[in-house]
Motif scaffolding. Sequence first.
Motif, PDB file in Angstrom:
ATOM      1  N   THR A  41     109.441 -42.172  21.606  1.00  9.00           N
ATOM      2  CA  THR A  41     108.327 -42.683  21.040  1.00  9.00           C
ATOM      3  C   THR A  41     107.025 -42.122  19.509  1.00  9.00           C
ATOM      4  O   THR A  41     106.419 -43.022  19.248  1.00  9.00           O
ATOM      5  N   GLY A  42     107.056 -41.163  19.154  1.00  6.26           N
ATOM      6  CA  GLY A  42     106.200 -40.885  18.743  1.00  6.26           C
ATOM      7  C   GLY A  42     106.709 -41.749  17.108  1.00  6.26           C
ATOM      8  O   GLY A  42     107.879 -42.110  16.294  1.00  6.26           O
ATOM      9  N   GLY A  43     105.300 -41.463  16.364  1.00  6.11           N
ATOM     10  CA  GLY A  43     105.581 -42.697  14.639  1.00  6.11           C
ATOM     11  C   GLY A  43     105.722 -43.737  14.292  1.00  6.11           C
ATOM     12  O   GLY A  43     105.943 -44.379  16.074  1.00  6.11           O
ATOM     13  N   GLY A  59     103.499 -46.848  22.668  1.00  5.12           N
ATOM     14  CA  GLY A  59     104.291 -45.775  23.359  1.00  5.12           C
ATOM     15  C   GLY A  59     105.453 -46.446  23.903  1.00  5.12           C
ATOM     16  O   GLY A  59     105.944 -45.871  24.936  1.00  5.12           O
ATOM     17  N   HIS A 110     104.434 -43.703  10.065  1.00  9.03           N
ATOM     18  CA  HIS A 110     104.084 -42.088  10.370  1.00  9.03           C
ATOM     19  C   HIS A 110     105.475 -41.433  11.291  1.00  9.03           C
ATOM     20  O   HIS A 110     105.789 -42.316  11.698  1.00  9.03           O
ATOM     21  N   HIS A 112     107.136 -37.834  12.618  1.00  8.52           N
ATOM     22  CA  HIS A 112     107.059 -36.608  13.381  1.00  8.52           C
ATOM     23  C   HIS A 112     108.513 -35.704  13.019  1.00  8.52           C
ATOM     24  O   HIS A 112     108.780 -35.138  13.979  1.00  8.52           O
ATOM     25  N   HIS A 194     101.870 -31.978  13.654  1.00  3.62           N
ATOM     26  CA  HIS A 194     101.993 -33.045  14.625  1.00  3.62           C
ATOM     27  C   HIS A 194     103.216 -33.917  13.505  1.00  3.62           C
ATOM     28  O   HIS A 194     104.008 -34.970  14.038  1.00  3.62           O
TER      29      HIS A 194
HETATM   30  C1  LIG Z   1     104.853 -37.959  21.801  1.00  3.41           C
HETATM   31  S1  LIG Z   1     104.721 -39.479  20.865  1.00  3.41           S
HETATM   32  C2  LIG Z   1     102.509 -38.876  21.355  1.00  3.41           C
HETATM   33  C3  LIG Z   1     101.821 -40.304  19.655  1.00  3.41           C
HETATM   34  C4  LIG Z   1     101.939 -39.892  18.107  1.00  3.41           C
HETATM   35  O1  LIG Z   1     101.263 -39.223  18.265  1.00  3.41           O
HETATM   36  C5  LIG Z   1     102.523 -41.040  18.214  1.00  3.41           C
HETATM   37  O2  LIG Z   1     102.634 -41.109  17.012  1.00  3.41           O
HETATM   38  C6  LIG Z   1     103.136 -42.525  18.670  1.00  3.41           C
HETATM   39  O3  LIG Z   1     102.219 -43.642  18.464  1.00  3.41           O
HETATM   40  P1  LIG Z   1     102.283 -45.096  19.170  1.00  3.41           P
HETATM   41  O4  LIG Z   1     102.740 -45.883  18.443  1.00  3.41           O
HETATM   42  O5  LIG Z   1     103.169 -44.495  19.991  1.00  3.41           O
HETATM   43  O6  LIG Z   1     100.978 -45.466  19.997  1.00  3.41           O
END
Ligand SMILES: CSCCC(=O)C(=O)COP(=O)(O)O
Length: 232
Positions: A41-43, A59, A110, A112, A194
Amino acid sequence: MSTLSNPEAEALVTSTDPHHPANHIGELCRNFYSHGWVTGTGGGASIRHGDHIYLAPSGVQKELLRPTDMFVMDYKTKEYLRKPPVLKPSACTPLFMAAYTERNAGCCIHTHSQWAVLVTLLCEQAGSDVFEIERLEQIKGIPAGPTKQGNLGYFDKLRIPIIENTAHEEDLKDSLEQAIKTWPDTGSVLVRRHGIYVWGKDVAQAKTQCESLDYIFQLAVEMHKLGLKWTQ
Ligand SMILES: CSCCC(=O)C(=O)COP(=O)(O)O
Ligand SMILES: [Zn+2]
């Protein structure tokens, strides 16, 4: 809140054009997932389409995004014209907005990426808050910046600022904005332990820059393992 009728709001995410942002964000994230950039879900990614900012929900599994999952914000009023029920907009929204506002970006990504994270760890070990590397052909894939023409050249040094991570993604906003001001030509900012934020004038420039950077980060990690220096 939105002043649009429901059919008007739905029209913002309904198109047969694969390059319409409502379709394109999901396709990009599926591609990024295959690189390990948006895992767990990250990025994510956001696209500016005229005065409309397209954003994914927070998320959720980014590789499963559908057009109907998209939030659409009016860039001028900062109001949401379309909000999918239950979901919240990406926590990256204030950071994407910084790239749109401060750099007139058309797309912000973005990731990860583990290579990006490893590079920030190696820089931390060296006590540095800037990643620097030179004499690699792929540096020519990085835009020189808004105050310059075209891309960096083979003999240019690539420099990317690193900001420290925070407990919550949205709290990175102030330090990202500061890095953008301090580094007027950078098209990316690394976030320690990150990942990275990368932006461009359009999707193609943001995506190819992201690809070039990830290639360079992987090479940098392998060079370090072999005892090779990044700069002379
Ligand atoms: C394991 S993801 C933690 C949150 C984060 O770093 C991220 O980039 C998630 O962003 P979101 O678009 O899911 O709010
Ligand atoms: Zn993140």
